[in-house]
Design a protein around this motif. Structure first.
Motif, PDB file in Angstrom:
ATOM      1  N   UNK A 178       7.552  -1.670 -12.348  1.00 25.23           N
ATOM      2  CA  UNK A 178       7.391  -3.213 -11.549  1.00 25.23           C
ATOM      3  C   UNK A 178       6.526  -4.253 -12.383  1.00 25.23           C
ATOM      4  N   UNK A 179       5.482  -3.723 -12.924  1.00 25.96           N
ATOM      5  CA  UNK A 179       4.429  -4.424 -13.462  1.00 25.96           C
ATOM      6  C   UNK A 179       4.891  -4.835 -14.785  1.00 25.96           C
ATOM      7  N   UNK A 180       5.780  -4.310 -15.656  1.00 27.28           N
ATOM      8  CA  UNK A 180       6.043  -4.629 -16.814  1.00 27.28           C
ATOM      9  C   UNK A 180       7.061  -5.671 -16.553  1.00 27.28           C
ATOM     10  N   UNK A 181       8.181  -5.388 -15.666  1.00 30.49           N
ATOM     11  CA  UNK A 181       8.861  -6.538 -15.335  1.00 30.49           C
ATOM     12  C   UNK A 181       8.378  -7.790 -15.118  1.00 30.49           C
ATOM     13  N   UNK A 182       7.034  -7.922 -14.487  1.00 30.55           N
ATOM     14  CA  UNK A 182       6.224  -9.292 -14.367  1.00 30.55           C
ATOM     15  C   UNK A 182       5.842  -9.737 -15.649  1.00 30.55           C
ATOM     16  N   UNK A 183       5.553  -8.948 -16.526  1.00 29.17           N
ATOM     17  CA  UNK A 183       4.951  -9.471 -17.662  1.00 29.17           C
ATOM     18  C   UNK A 183       5.874  -9.377 -19.159  1.00 29.17           C
ATOM     19  N   UNK A 184       7.364  -9.326 -18.794  1.00 27.75           N
ATOM     20  CA  UNK A 184       8.150  -9.102 -19.855  1.00 27.75           C
ATOM     21  C   UNK A 184       8.170 -10.554 -20.421  1.00 27.75           C
ATOM     22  N   UNK A 185       8.057 -11.399 -19.563  1.00 31.53           N
ATOM     23  CA  UNK A 185       8.067 -13.012 -19.998  1.00 31.53           C
ATOM     24  C   UNK A 185       6.372 -13.705 -20.059  1.00 31.53           C
ATOM     25  N   UNK A 186       6.051 -14.395 -20.628  1.00 36.78           N
ATOM     26  CA  UNK A 186       4.785 -14.981 -20.481  1.00 36.78           C
ATOM     27  C   UNK A 186       4.700 -15.641 -19.079  1.00 36.78           C
ATOM     28  N   UNK A 187       3.449 -15.097 -18.300  1.00 32.13           N
ATOM     29  CA  UNK A 187       3.101 -15.738 -17.116  1.00 32.13           C
ATOM     30  C   UNK A 187       1.764 -16.278 -16.836  1.00 32.13           C
ATOM     31  N   UNK A 188       1.810 -17.212 -16.295  1.00 33.49           N
ATOM     32  CA  UNK A 188       0.043 -17.779 -15.736  1.00 33.49           C
ATOM     33  C   UNK A 188      -0.469 -16.983 -14.731  1.00 33.49           C
ATOM     34  N   UNK A 189       0.575 -16.528 -13.908  1.00 33.30           N
ATOM     35  CA  UNK A 189      -0.264 -15.905 -12.631  1.00 33.30           C
ATOM     36  C   UNK A 189       0.795 -14.658 -12.090  1.00 33.30           C
ATOM     37  N   UNK A 190       0.153 -13.632 -11.928  1.00 36.15           N
ATOM     38  CA  UNK A 190       0.723 -12.380 -11.347  1.00 36.15           C
ATOM     39  C   UNK A 190       0.130 -12.174  -9.996  1.00 36.15           C
ATOM     40  N   UNK A 191       1.122 -11.724  -8.895  1.00 37.03           N
ATOM     41  CA  UNK A 191       0.468 -11.561  -7.567  1.00 37.03           C
ATOM     42  C   UNK A 191       1.104 -10.176  -7.527  1.00 37.03           C
ATOM     43  N   UNK A 192       0.319  -9.216  -7.225  1.00 37.69           N
ATOM     44  CA  UNK A 192       0.407  -7.826  -7.187  1.00 37.69           C
ATOM     45  C   UNK A 192      -0.129  -7.274  -5.911  1.00 37.69           C
ATOM     46  N   UNK A 193       0.818  -6.580  -5.262  1.00 37.24           N
ATOM     47  CA  UNK A 193       0.575  -6.125  -3.630  1.00 37.24           C
ATOM     48  C   UNK A 193       0.597  -4.734  -3.830  1.00 37.24           C
ATOM     49  N   UNK A 194      -0.840  -4.177  -3.330  1.00 37.49           N
ATOM     50  CA  UNK A 194      -1.207  -2.575  -3.297  1.00 37.49           C
ATOM     51  C   UNK A 194      -0.403  -1.782  -4.491  1.00 37.49           C
ATOM     52  N   UNK A 195      -1.006  -1.821  -5.488  1.00 34.55           N
ATOM     53  CA  UNK A 195      -0.333  -1.109  -6.760  1.00 34.55           C
ATOM     54  C   UNK A 195      -0.647   0.446  -6.989  1.00 34.55           C
ATOM     55  N   UNK A 196      -1.800   0.700  -6.317  1.00 31.02           N
ATOM     56  CA  UNK A 196      -2.427   2.141  -6.483  1.00 31.02           C
ATOM     57  C   UNK A 196      -1.848   3.126  -5.070  1.00 31.02           C
ATOM     58  N   UNK A 197      -1.171   2.236  -4.032  1.00 27.67           N
ATOM     59  CA  UNK A 197      -0.935   3.062  -3.017  1.00 27.67           C
ATOM     60  C   UNK A 197       0.262   4.161  -3.437  1.00 27.67           C
ATOM     61  N   UNK A 198      -0.384   5.412  -3.154  1.00 29.96           N
ATOM     62  CA  UNK A 198       0.075   6.759  -3.107  1.00 29.96           C
ATOM     63  C   UNK A 198       0.304   7.427  -4.581  1.00 29.96           C
ATOM     64  N   UNK A 199      -0.519   6.800  -5.367  1.00 27.77           N
ATOM     65  CA  UNK A 199      -0.524   7.132  -6.941  1.00 27.77           C
ATOM     66  C   UNK A 199      -1.688   8.103  -7.294  1.00 27.77           C
ATOM     67  N   UNK A 200      -1.446   9.007  -8.238  1.00 26.56           N
ATOM     68  CA  UNK A 200      -2.294  10.107  -8.432  1.00 26.56           C
ATOM     69  C   UNK A 200      -3.382   9.430  -9.200  1.00 26.56           C
ATOM     70  N   UNK A 201      -4.671  10.190  -9.114  1.00 21.99           N
ATOM     71  CA  UNK A 201      -6.035   9.480  -9.958  1.00 21.99           C
ATOM     72  C   UNK A 201      -5.753   8.971 -11.118  1.00 21.99           C
ATOM     73  N   UNK A 202      -5.150   9.960 -12.014  1.00 21.59           N
ATOM     74  CA  UNK A 202      -4.904   9.611 -13.318  1.00 21.59           C
ATOM     75  C   UNK A 202      -4.155   8.284 -13.581  1.00 21.59           C
ATOM     76  N   UNK A 203      -2.991   8.158 -12.774  1.00 20.62           N
ATOM     77  CA  UNK A 203      -2.207   6.950 -12.838  1.00 20.62           C
ATOM     78  C   UNK A 203      -2.843   5.704 -12.473  1.00 20.62           C
ATOM     79  N   UNK A 204      -3.866   5.838 -11.520  1.00 21.84           N
ATOM     80  CA  UNK A 204      -4.556   4.853 -11.034  1.00 21.84           C
ATOM     81  C   UNK A 204      -5.654   4.395 -12.164  1.00 21.84           C
ATOM     82  N   UNK A 205      -6.073   5.143 -13.271  1.00 29.07           N
ATOM     83  CA  UNK A 205      -7.084   4.936 -13.882  1.00 29.07           C
ATOM     84  C   UNK A 205      -6.101   4.219 -15.160  1.00 29.07           C
ATOM     85  N   UNK A 206      -4.987   4.563 -15.355  1.00 30.02           N
ATOM     86  CA  UNK A 206      -4.206   4.088 -16.353  1.00 30.02           C
ATOM     87  C   UNK A 206      -3.766   2.647 -15.937  1.00 30.02           C
TER      88      UNK A 206
END
Length: 234
Positions: free
Chosen positions: A143-171
């Motif tokens: 989902x994040x990769x789709x947002x940056x596959x083209x140059x962007x000035x602004x990205x709005x990101x809603x609750x990206x860590x919800x339900x993710x394992x700690x190692x994934x959150x760190x990455x």
């Protein structure tokens, strides 16, 4: 001039008034974090910026241009991307096909694709895999990769860590730091430790109104204010 300005923004969903008077300035560069309790209006704020819900009255300015009444597709063409809480990936399409849909001309810029591989190596590994078969963390990366596959000035990101394992959150945190070097991120997040590690500026929304705004460093140092606005001690 701020990159994004919300001016006395009010949003109703059906008969319910969700945002009452949201005024906010998001400067260009870095990560701006919007914090708040469940139901405070964080997601509604992002959706109102993207034109998915129409604020009235009030206004949304992007680079000084009034985008309040614009359609979502036209807002997206202004170099704004939105990563919703449900990620919004197409489960029946492969990783490659999901990313192709997000390109402007149906083909990849080799340099940007290389950058995505560096940020999210799992996407290269599962390039031909259908998105439904990915883990929750891998879907969030897509989902994040789709947002940056083209140059962007602004990205709005809603609750990206919800339900993710700690190692994934760190990455994810490492990836956001890299992305924020060239793109402004407006991040909605309830994981305060994650938000604190990334945010330069911040605001707290409570009951549809901005209750506090300032630098993340100042807010992180004021535990009494955190507890009053976010009930972190609970």
């Amino acid at each position: 001039m701020s990159l994004l300005s919300l001016n006395s923004m009010k949003t109703n969903i059906g008969q319910y008034a969700v945002l009452h008077d949201v005024t906010l300035e998001v400067p260009e560069g870095g990560v701006f974090v919007l914090l708040g309790r469940n139901g405070a209006g964080k997601t509604t704020t992002l959706r109102s910026i993207m034109g998915l819900w129409q604020p009235s009255p009030g206004s949304v300015l992007f680079k000084g241009q009034d985008i309040t009444a614009m359609h979502t597709a036209d807002i997206a063409r202004l170099d704004i991307a939105f990563v919703p809480e449900n990620m919004g990936v197409f489960g029946g399409l492969t990783v490659e096909e999901n990313l192709i849909l997000a390109t402007a001309k149906g083909r990849f810029d080799p340099a940007r694709l290389k950058r995505i591989y560096e940020l999210f190596p799992a996407l290269e590994t599962f390039w031909t895999k259908q998105a439904w078969a990915l883990s929750g963390g891998q879907k969030q990366m897509l989902a994040v990769a789709r947002a940056i596959i083209e140059p962007r000035a602004l990205i709005l990101i809603d609750e990206p860590t919800k339900g993710l394992a700690p190692a994934i959150v760190d990455a994810m945190a490492d990836a956001f730091r890299e992305i924020a070097q060239n793109t402004t991120i407006l991040l909605v997040e309830q994981n305060f430790e994650f938000a604190k590690s990334l945010g330069r500026d911040m605001a707290v929304i409570d009951d549809g109104r901005i209750a506090h705004s300032g630098t993340m460093a100042d807010f992180a140092a004021d535990t009494a204010l955190q507890d009053r606005l976010l009930s972190l001690s609970a």
